[in-house]
Design a protein around this motif. Sequence first.
Motif, PDB file in Angstrom:
ATOM      1  N   UNK A 156      -9.145 -82.711   0.105  1.00  0.00           N
ATOM      2  CA  UNK A 156      -8.123 -83.752   0.125  1.00  0.00           C
ATOM      3  C   UNK A 156      -8.184 -84.465   1.460  1.00  0.00           C
ATOM      4  N   UNK A 157      -7.771 -85.732   1.473  1.00  0.00           N
ATOM      5  CA  UNK A 157      -7.739 -86.471   2.733  1.00  0.00           C
ATOM      6  C   UNK A 157      -6.291 -86.793   3.095  1.00  0.00           C
ATOM      7  N   UNK A 158      -5.925 -86.467   4.328  1.00  0.00           N
ATOM      8  CA  UNK A 158      -4.639 -86.895   4.885  1.00  0.00           C
ATOM      9  C   UNK A 158      -4.929 -88.121   5.735  1.00  0.00           C
ATOM     10  N   UNK A 159      -4.724 -89.302   5.162  1.00  0.00           N
ATOM     11  CA  UNK A 159      -5.009 -90.539   5.890  1.00  0.00           C
ATOM     12  C   UNK A 159      -6.456 -90.969   5.709  1.00  0.00           C
ATOM     13  N   UNK A 160      -6.724 -91.744   4.652  1.00  0.00           N
ATOM     14  CA  UNK A 160      -8.101 -92.219   4.462  1.00  0.00           C
ATOM     15  C   UNK A 160      -8.409 -93.293   5.499  1.00  0.00           C
ATOM     16  N   UNK A 161      -9.685 -93.353   5.838  1.00  0.00           N
ATOM     17  CA  UNK A 161     -10.091 -94.251   6.920  1.00  0.00           C
ATOM     18  C   UNK A 161      -9.887 -95.716   6.533  1.00  0.00           C
ATOM     19  N   UNK A 162     -10.007 -95.997   5.251  1.00  0.00           N
ATOM     20  CA  UNK A 162      -9.936 -97.398   4.827  1.00  0.00           C
ATOM     21  C   UNK A 162      -8.496 -97.937   4.838  1.00  0.00           C
ATOM     22  N   UNK A 163      -7.563 -97.191   4.224  1.00  0.00           N
ATOM     23  CA  UNK A 163      -6.198 -97.729   4.064  1.00  0.00           C
ATOM     24  C   UNK A 163      -5.103 -96.793   4.564  1.00  0.00           C
ATOM     25  N   UNK A 164      -5.453 -95.585   5.006  1.00  0.00           N
ATOM     26  CA  UNK A 164      -4.422 -94.649   5.456  1.00  0.00           C
ATOM     27  C   UNK A 164      -3.708 -93.943   4.308  1.00  0.00           C
ATOM     28  N   UNK A 165      -4.315 -93.954   3.120  1.00  0.00           N
ATOM     29  CA  UNK A 165      -3.709 -93.260   1.971  1.00  0.00           C
ATOM     30  C   UNK A 165      -3.832 -91.754   2.152  1.00  0.00           C
ATOM     31  N   UNK A 166      -2.851 -91.020   1.658  1.00  0.00           N
ATOM     32  CA  UNK A 166      -2.936 -89.563   1.686  1.00  0.00           C
ATOM     33  C   UNK A 166      -2.881 -89.032   0.261  1.00  0.00           C
ATOM     34  N   UNK A 167      -3.886 -88.238  -0.094  1.00  0.00           N
ATOM     35  CA  UNK A 167      -3.933 -87.650  -1.428  1.00  0.00           C
ATOM     36  C   UNK A 167      -2.700 -86.785  -1.663  1.00  0.00           C
ATOM     37  N   UNK A 168      -2.418 -86.482  -2.929  1.00  0.00           N
ATOM     38  CA  UNK A 168      -1.339 -85.547  -3.254  1.00  0.00           C
ATOM     39  C   UNK A 168      -1.820 -84.142  -2.869  1.00  0.00           C
ATOM     40  N   UNK A 169      -1.485 -83.744  -1.652  1.00  0.00           N
ATOM     41  CA  UNK A 169      -2.055 -82.511  -1.094  1.00  0.00           C
ATOM     42  C   UNK A 169      -1.456 -81.263  -1.732  1.00  0.00           C
ATOM     43  N   UNK A 170      -0.264 -81.402  -2.330  1.00  0.00           N
ATOM     44  CA  UNK A 170       0.347 -80.286  -3.058  1.00  0.00           C
ATOM     45  C   UNK A 170      -0.397 -80.079  -4.380  1.00  0.00           C
ATOM     46  N   UNK A 171      -0.609 -81.158  -5.108  1.00  0.00           N
ATOM     47  CA  UNK A 171      -1.302 -81.057  -6.400  1.00  0.00           C
ATOM     48  C   UNK A 171      -2.731 -80.540  -6.200  1.00  0.00           C
ATOM     49  N   UNK A 172      -3.377 -80.967  -5.135  1.00  0.00           N
ATOM     50  CA  UNK A 172      -4.742 -80.487  -4.872  1.00  0.00           C
ATOM     51  C   UNK A 172      -4.730 -79.002  -4.519  1.00  0.00           C
ATOM     52  N   UNK A 173      -3.705 -78.569  -3.777  1.00  0.00           N
ATOM     53  CA  UNK A 173      -3.594 -77.136  -3.444  1.00  0.00           C
ATOM     54  C   UNK A 173      -3.438 -76.324  -4.724  1.00  0.00           C
ATOM     55  N   UNK A 174      -2.603 -76.813  -5.640  1.00  0.00           N
ATOM     56  CA  UNK A 174      -2.407 -76.109  -6.914  1.00  0.00           C
ATOM     57  C   UNK A 174      -3.705 -76.054  -7.703  1.00  0.00           C
ATOM     58  N   UNK A 175      -4.405 -77.185  -7.736  1.00  0.00           N
ATOM     59  CA  UNK A 175      -5.665 -77.246  -8.492  1.00  0.00           C
ATOM     60  C   UNK A 175      -6.691 -76.277  -7.895  1.00  0.00           C
ATOM     61  N   UNK A 176      -6.785 -76.278  -6.566  1.00  0.00           N
ATOM     62  CA  UNK A 176      -7.753 -75.383  -5.907  1.00  0.00           C
ATOM     63  C   UNK A 176      -7.425 -73.922  -6.215  1.00  0.00           C
TER      64      UNK A 176
END
Length: 500
Positions: free
Chosen positions: A244-264
């Motif tokens: 997951x990315x916290x702050x993408x380089x292009x636009x500063x978007x942050x993935x749903x880091x909770x949902x990704x943790x659950x998926x992982x």
Amino acid sequence: MTTAHNEPAPLDPQDWDAYRALAHRMLDESIDYLRDVRERPTWRPMPAEVRAALSNEPLPRAGRGDAAVYEDFLHLVRPYPNGNIHPRFWGWVMGTGTPQAAMADFLSSVMNPNVGGLEQSPVLVEKQVVKWCAELMGFPPTAGGILVSGGTMANVLSLAVARQRAAGFDVRTEGLQGTHPKLLVYASTEVHGWLKKACEFLGLGNTAFRRVPVHADFTVDVDAMAAMIRDDRAAGHRPFCIIGTAGTVQTGATDDLVALADLAAREQCWYHVDGAFGAMAALSPETAGQVRGMDRADSLAFDLHKWGYLPFDVAVVLTREDAALTDTFSMQAAYLASESRGIIAQTGIHFADRGIELTRSFKALKVWMQFRASGTDTLGAHIARNVQQAHALARAVEAHPALELVAPAPLNIVNFRYVPVAEPGTPQPDAAALDALNREILIQLQERGIAVPSGTTIHGRFAIRVAITNHRSRAEDFDALVEAVVAIGGELGGGMPTRA
Ligand SMILES: *Cc1c(COP(=O)(O)O)cnc(C)c1O
């Protein structure tokens, strides 16, 4: 120069008092240079004679002496940096640096310890810094960590850890030459370029990087990722890591880091978060909510030389379990064996066993001194202010009839462009002309020394991109940017090619 007895000229000063005077001058002039940064242009192109002097100098077999070389530095080198210490630099993602940390780098160089390990205070300083970083990021006190040169290195090491821990076989022993299923790693199409490099470098191959589509807000489509993992497993492959990315380089978007943790967790994949700059949002209660779920990562990589404002280069790897690092990197070498007493006692080669480098600099000192001098709450307040500045800039863009926001600006990055206001009877520039117009505006902003944003292309449209990781920027700097973009756009607008 040699002495009569053929002794080499000493590398220490022959006259310490003269050296002290010169060193004091260097220090005084460096402090003036920092104090007066706002009065200089953000960037200036190198004159041809400077470029030539820096490019074609013969190998200096004989020395010129300290004072002469300092003069050369003042004339040839210091006036021509890329500009990131300036209050109106917002290009790519670069930190500003701080005067305190610059002095810390000097003090660290004076001590010049080898922080691969050994029984010495600098090792404890770095361990302490790692512990503080773990606390800031919501990791347990038992987490492991190491300082490295940058976000790329921090992410690459993390992926190596993921590979060792989650491949399903011992990669250190077997390598990737065997008959095991293909190892796959999942990240969004917006992930930073380090991942492609890392997959190639770690022998996974570029095709091991499964590119997952994003939503309109540039966050990863978690359902699509889950479906890809399911299909890849059915095809006999081995998904081993979710990023997951916290702050993408292009636009500063942050993935749903909770949902990704659950998926992982469901898929028993290693969960890595690239928080190169975005992780720093955790330092302010105003912005911490944006990176919710980051603390569930198995490994986290982030820079301190971007949004931590520290001078290059310093970044952090954190792993939830310290053993993940040693499992991946520790080595037993006879010439490095621990003893029960003496310099190699107890800590052994603590950091060399947690990364790829053996000899390491004391970059922890600048972190330790900055955190203690200003307090991490103050750093957090600057981070929150940068986010407020980005949001204010986005609002100013939206309110201006000749400016247009090209992507959402959730964090500290604003992508926008100039679009001439339609006048009755004059044709509007077509898409290619608008891109060319904005490219030219960007370059003129840089060349005139007004400000340094960078550029990018989003959904096929060229945008002026402002990434605010700058503790020196003030509201007036962004006003000046908007004013200049509109003014240059107006000057150029009429002369640009338009559709007939
Ligand atoms: C800058 C960046 C990196 C790479 O970090 P470096 O310090 O430049 O090596 C990785 N990921 C993201 C999201 C970044 O912004």
